[in-house]
Write a protein that holds these residues in place. Structure first.
Motif, PDB file in Angstrom:
ATOM      1  N   ASP A 210       0.819  -1.206   0.000  1.00  0.00           N
ATOM      2  CA  ASP A 210       0.000   0.000   0.000  1.00  0.00           C
ATOM      3  C   ASP A 210       0.859   1.265   0.000  1.00  0.00           C
ATOM      4  O   ASP A 210       0.366   2.350  -0.333  1.00  0.00           O
TER       5      ASP A 210
ATOM      6  N   TRP B  32      -2.727   0.843  -4.263  1.00  0.00           N
ATOM      7  CA  TRP B  32      -3.727  -0.116  -3.817  1.00  0.00           C
ATOM      8  C   TRP B  32      -3.290  -0.807  -2.526  1.00  0.00           C
ATOM      9  O   TRP B  32      -2.102  -0.887  -2.215  1.00  0.00           O
ATOM     10  N   SER B  33      -4.281  -1.339  -1.813  1.00  0.00           N
ATOM     11  CA  SER B  33      -4.007  -2.179  -0.652  1.00  0.00           C
ATOM     12  C   SER B  33      -3.706  -3.596  -1.131  1.00  0.00           C
ATOM     13  O   SER B  33      -3.974  -3.931  -2.296  1.00  0.00           O
TER      14      SER B  33
ATOM     15  N   ALA C  36      -5.307  -6.276  -0.671  1.00  0.00           N
ATOM     16  CA  ALA C  36      -6.521  -6.948  -1.143  1.00  0.00           C
ATOM     17  C   ALA C  36      -6.980  -6.416  -2.497  1.00  0.00           C
ATOM     18  O   ALA C  36      -7.680  -7.117  -3.236  1.00  0.00           O
ATOM     19  N   GLU C  37      -6.599  -5.191  -2.851  1.00  0.00           N
ATOM     20  CA  GLU C  37      -7.053  -4.575  -4.097  1.00  0.00           C
ATOM     21  C   GLU C  37      -6.062  -4.757  -5.237  1.00  0.00           C
ATOM     22  O   GLU C  37      -6.344  -4.347  -6.360  1.00  0.00           O
ATOM     23  N   ALA C  38      -4.895  -5.354  -4.981  1.00  0.00           N
ATOM     24  CA  ALA C  38      -3.829  -5.429  -5.990  1.00  0.00           C
ATOM     25  C   ALA C  38      -3.452  -6.874  -6.282  1.00  0.00           C
ATOM     26  O   ALA C  38      -3.624  -7.769  -5.453  1.00  0.00           O
TER      27      ALA C  38
ATOM     28  N   ALA D 226      -4.227  -3.096 -10.464  1.00  0.00           N
ATOM     29  CA  ALA D 226      -5.490  -3.278  -9.747  1.00  0.00           C
ATOM     30  C   ALA D 226      -6.045  -4.678 -10.007  1.00  0.00           C
ATOM     31  O   ALA D 226      -6.079  -5.144 -11.159  1.00  0.00           O
ATOM     32  N   ARG D 227      -6.466  -5.346  -8.957  1.00  0.00           N
ATOM     33  CA  ARG D 227      -7.000  -6.700  -9.083  1.00  0.00           C
ATOM     34  C   ARG D 227      -8.247  -6.717  -9.974  1.00  0.00           C
ATOM     35  O   ARG D 227      -8.421  -7.621 -10.798  1.00  0.00           O
ATOM     36  N   ALA D 228      -9.114  -5.732  -9.816  1.00  0.00           N
ATOM     37  CA  ALA D 228     -10.362  -5.738 -10.583  1.00  0.00           C
ATOM     38  C   ALA D 228     -10.100  -5.664 -12.083  1.00  0.00           C
ATOM     39  O   ALA D 228     -10.842  -6.255 -12.879  1.00  0.00           O
TER      40      ALA D 228
END
Length: 356
Positions: free
Chosen positions: A121, A126-127, A129-131, A154-156
């Motif tokens: 982070d 991103w954190s 969980a988001e990466a 970004a994971r999304a």
């Protein structure tokens, strides 16, 4: 998170990684069709067969578009059939990713996943969980340090693409990109087919670790109990010796000696924070800055910045006031810091001065 929790999380990540890798290699060994997809500068995807079944031998490459993470161009019936059960290698443009150089001590290589996860982070927007992220192989540099490049996005953004390919019938999707040095690095793996095989491999790895780990844990636990017992017995003996000496000096010092001996015994058996600070200010090098000191009983924990963390262990060990110095957390070096961030714990010897 507690230390047992961190160990359990690291083991779980390692087990998942090994299970996915072995399962993917088994699928490739069984002859699963492989499709390579590359993204061009315009954001379009080009599909081509890597390993071809006989019926797909003459299937030419095809270019499709993507909009908001979804495939906007329908596949031909031939390519739809080829996609069923295939393993897809998706190479995305480097512009989708951030690249962050990182310099660490050589001993930190064993803890890379935990160190990078804890700093993701700070290194990226991103954190954890988001990466999705990975790193290049560490390369040795001067002063027993290594350097590497953290690659993240970004994971999304990538899971939407991989899910779109899985929806077309692919068994697994491996997503990678090229670093500025043109080195290919995989950052994400997603699969739907072969989940049962991965689960079985995961259970098998857990069983092997349990069988091998239980005797080791019992051995370590028994060793720790025995060591603690010896340490407690040694401390008790030392306290009794100190008390006997105080009583002997008190009996020789006349009526006024008891209060003086009580103060002397307190001085000999209790560590002094003032003396600890005075000793540290005298022995720490000029390039070393302590940002946090914590004294708990006879344990001293020091956190700060320095140019040479390993040399601090030797400096503390040479001091007559400290013993058993060591690192209680990994030493790290961030790109925006001029030195190494160290975490050292040492035992304070209870006697300061000449023993009077």
């Amino acid at each position: 998170m507690s230390i047992p929790g961190q160990i359990a999380a690291a083991l779980s990540l390692w087990i998942d990684s090994v299970a996915n890798t072995v399962s993917a290699r088994l699928e490739r060994a069984r002859g699963a069709q492989q499709i390579a997809i590359s993204e061009d500068e315009e954001g379009a995807l080009t599909l081509r067969l890597v390993s071809k079944a006989s019926k797909d031998a003459d299937l030419p490459p095809v270019r499709i578009g993507i909009v908001d993470g979804a495939i906007s161009t329908p596949l031909s019936p031939e390519w739809s059939a080829a996609m069923k059960g295939a393993i897809v290698d998706l190479a995305l443009r480097p512009s989708r990713f951030v690249f962050r150089p990182l310099e660490l001590p050589g001993r930190a290589v064993e803890f890379l996943d935990g160190i990078i996860r804890a700093q993701i982070d700070r290194l990226t927007p991103w954190s954890p969980a988001e990466a999705v992220f990975h790193w290049t192989p560490p390369q040795p540099i001067a002063d027993d340090h290594v350097e590497l490049t953290v690659v993240a996005t970004a994971r999304a953004a990538v899971t939407s693409l991989s899910q779109a390919l899985l929806d077309l019938g692919a068994t697994a999707v491996d997503i990678s990109t090229a670093t500025p040095g043109m080195e290919r690095i995989a950052v994400h793996h997603q699969r739907i087919g072969g989940q049962t095989g991965s689960s079985r491999l995961r259970f098998a790895l857990i069983a092997v670790l349990a069988i091998a780990g239980v005797p080791a844990i019992l051995s370590i636990g028994l060793g720790g109990i025995v060591t603690d017992s010896y340490d407690a017995e040694q401390q008790q003996i030392q306290r009794r010796i100190a008390e006997r000496r105080a009583i002997a000096r008190g009996s020789q010092g006349g009526p006024g000696g008891s209060a003086i001996e009580l103060l002397a015994r307190r001085k000999q058996t209790m560590p002094s924070a003032v003396m600890v600070l005075e000793e540290l200010s005298g022995i720490l090098p000029d390039h070393t800055y302590a940002t946090e000191l914590r004294i708990e009983g006879d344990k001293l924990q020091i956190t700060g910045l320095t140019h040479d963390a390993p040399s601090l262990i030797e400096i503390l060990e040479r001091s007559p006031h400290f013993a058993s110095a060591g690192f209680f957390a990994p030493t790290t070096r961030a790109a925006n810091e001029s030195g190494e961030r160290f975490h050292i714990e040492t035992r304070i010897k209870p006697q300061f001065g000449s023993g009077t």
